[in-house]
Design an enzyme around this catalytic site. Structure first.
Site, short mmCIF file in Angstrom:
data_model
loop_
_atom_site.label_atom_id
_atom_site.label_comp_id
_atom_site.label_asym_id
_atom_site.label_seq_id
_atom_site.Cartn_x
_atom_site.Cartn_y
_atom_site.Cartn_z
N LYS A 102 1.03 -1.23 -0.01
CA LYS A 102 0.09 -0.06 -0.19
C LYS A 102 0.88 1.32 0.03
O LYS A 102 2.08 1.24 0.36
CB LYS A 102 -1.02 0.05 1.05
CG LYS A 102 -1.96 -1.13 1.35
CD LYS A 102 -2.72 -1.16 2.65
CE LYS A 102 -3.66 -2.07 2.80
NZ LYS A 102 -4.79 -1.81 1.79
N ARG A 135 -10.36 -11.73 1.61
CA ARG A 135 -11.15 -12.83 1.40
C ARG A 135 -10.26 -14.27 1.13
O ARG A 135 -11.03 -15.18 1.43
CB ARG A 135 -11.34 -12.40 -0.20
CG ARG A 135 -10.57 -12.46 -1.29
CD ARG A 135 -10.70 -11.43 -2.43
NE ARG A 135 -10.93 -10.01 -2.13
CZ ARG A 135 -11.21 -9.08 -3.12
NH1 ARG A 135 -11.43 -9.29 -4.17
NH2 ARG A 135 -11.20 -7.91 -2.46
#
Length: 504
Positions: free
Chosen positions: A289, A363
């Protein structure tokens, strides 16, 4: 904090450190304020038409008012009368509690429950909202301060609600529920606010065990690396592999009380399972990020925090049926052992996953937990995750994104969110979106491209939930605030707790 009701005394006769009474933006007085005004010789009405404008959440303190027994009469702005709904009522109650905190008071009495609320919110709902609002006003974080200032901690310990005798039972029940939810939110907030070097996967496991020690209805099992490997959770473990901190898979069970023999209530067909994403820090992994605001990625375990917070609430409420909590917790870090874009991993379900972006790790963790949930033959499974920035773009910080395979479950969650002012908005889950998750090298890709990112993330999870009714709450926009008010919100503990209450 202690909450109680009082039904006998007239407002002007109540002796307390602070008494709240409402004033609308047009200068009209609430029923209780009208009684106080007559006792004070019309002074409140004069103030309401002059210096106090009644803006929602504003306060004005009158001390030693002649004809009124309270030490401080706190006028609380209610906003426009025609717009005074359940949310405005909660804001007014929180404003009064916040005043009591700022004034360093230990108790206060509120007459705001007598206000007429648009939308016919029940007394139970209003009282629950008042207790949650007071909990928000009294929350204080100092866990990682070098020298915590004990005097800075709120001293407010008791709030009394003035209600009509006919409403006392409903109000007391609502206060009890709200107090339990507030305690659950405080736990979720603190876990979220702790830095990642303190709140590790192992720390979350210890906090779950602490809950079990405090409440006999909760049983906890914390699985470590080898036990997780034995389960075949290859997708979850692939995320954990890049970090020095070992993963934990936490299983909580609230047994609930068996219904009395003479009751007609039926125990649900299976337990409700809550599944929380517990990424205690998310660097993005190899798909790292940007540095700006990366500190906020300590909040990526707020799904796990909401499961623990909800369990604290339901244990205090002693709900009469079984609830299971599952928390898959690890860090997502870049290292020589970390997932690489293009890697293929095998999930617990046997489905293979091509990892196209290592920052879509939530996920990968949740899919194995959702497969594990099948063994409980659940009546419903709800996963909670700070899953996608796309959900923040779609819904901002107001509504939690709700995806569901079952309309009845979705409607129940939406209703619970509305009741507790913790709203969600249902998003699509059409099969057509599954096309975006096709992979040439695995059964499924972990991202679906730039379009409909929150939807394709939910579609990914849906592939692992065919055995039961399922809902997914994307709390990326609602779990924490940024800027000057940076910190965990404790959402969606109110929604989840109310959903479980409604089932009971």
């Amino acid at each position: 904090m202690e909450f109680s009701t009082q039904t006998t005394a007239s407002p002007h006769q109540i002796k307390t450190a602070a008494l709240a009474a409402g004033v609308y933006a047009d200068g009209q007085l609430s029923p209780a304020a009208d009684v106080l005004d007559r006792a004070a010789g019309g002074r409140l009405r004069a103030i309401a038409k002059g210096e106090f404008r009644g803006r929602l959440g504003s306060t004005l303190v009158l001390r030693d008012l002649q004809g009124v027994a309270t030490q401080r009469l706190v006028l609380v702005g209610l906003g426009k009368r025609e717009e005074y709904d359940a949310r405005a009522h909660a804001s007014a109650e929180q404003a009064f509690a916040a005043y009591c905190v700022s004034a360093r008071l230990t108790e206060g009495v509120s007459t705001l429950a007598s206000n007429e609320v648009k939308g016919a919110a029940s007394m139970r709902d209003r009282a629950r909202a008042a207790a949650i609002a007071a909990g928000n006003a009294t929350y204080h974080y100092d866990a990682t301060l070098g020298k915590p200032d004990a005097d800075a901690r709120p001293k407010l310990r008791k709030i009394v609600q003035i209600v009509e005798r006919a409403d006392a039972s409903a109000a007391q029940q609502g206060l009890k529920e709200g107090a339990a939810i507030a305690q659950g939110m405080m736990l979720a907030k603190t876990l979220g606010n702790l830095p990642a070097n303190v709140c590790t996967p192992a720390y979350l496991g210890e906090q779950a065990k602490k809950l079990a020690r405090e409440f006999k209805s909760i049983k906890v099992q914390v699985l470590e690396q080898k036990q997780i490997e034995a389960l075949g959770m290859g997708s979850f473990l692939s995320v954990a592999r890049g970090s020095y901190e070992p993963p934990r898979f936490i299983v909580l069970r609230h047994a609930g009380k068996a219904p009395a023999a003479k009751t007609k209530a039926k125990t649900p067909a299976g337990p409700v399972v809550l599944v929380g994403k517990g990424i205690t820090f998310d660097s993005g992994g190899i798909s790292i990020k940007p540095a700006a605001n990366m500190d906020e990625m300590k909040f990526d375990m707020c799904g796990a925090a909401s499961v623990l917070g909800t369990f604290r609430a339901l244990a205090e409420l002693d709900l009469p049926y079984e609830v299971i909590g599952l928390v898959a917790s690890c860090e997502n870090m870049p290292s020589g052992r970390a997932n690489r874009p293009g890697d293929v991993v095998t999930s617990m379900s046997g489905q293979t996953i091509e990892i196209l972006n290592t920052d879509a790790e939530g996920r990968l963790v949740l899919c194995d937990a959702l497969t594990y949930a099948e063994r409980f033959k659940p009546a419903a499974v709800i996963d909670i995750a700070t899953l996608t920035g796309a959900c923040v773009v779609a819904l901002g910080s107001v509504n939690t994104g709700l995806f569901a395979s079952d309309d009845e479950l979705a409607d129940a969650l939406l209703a619970a969110g509305k009741q507790t002012l913790d709203p969600a908005w249902r998003m699509p889950l059409d099969d057509a979106y599954q096309e975006q998750l096709k992979s040439n090298f695995a059964d499924i890709a972990n991202i679906g491209g730039p379009k409909a990112g929150a939807v394709t993330a939910a579609c990914f999870l849906s592939r692992f939930t065919k055995a039961y009714p399922w809902a997914h709450l994307d709390i990326a926009g609602t779990a924490w605030k940024s800027g000057n008010d940076k910190g965990s919100t404790g959402r969606p503990v109110p929604l989840l707790a109310q959903y479980l209450l409604n089932r009971a």
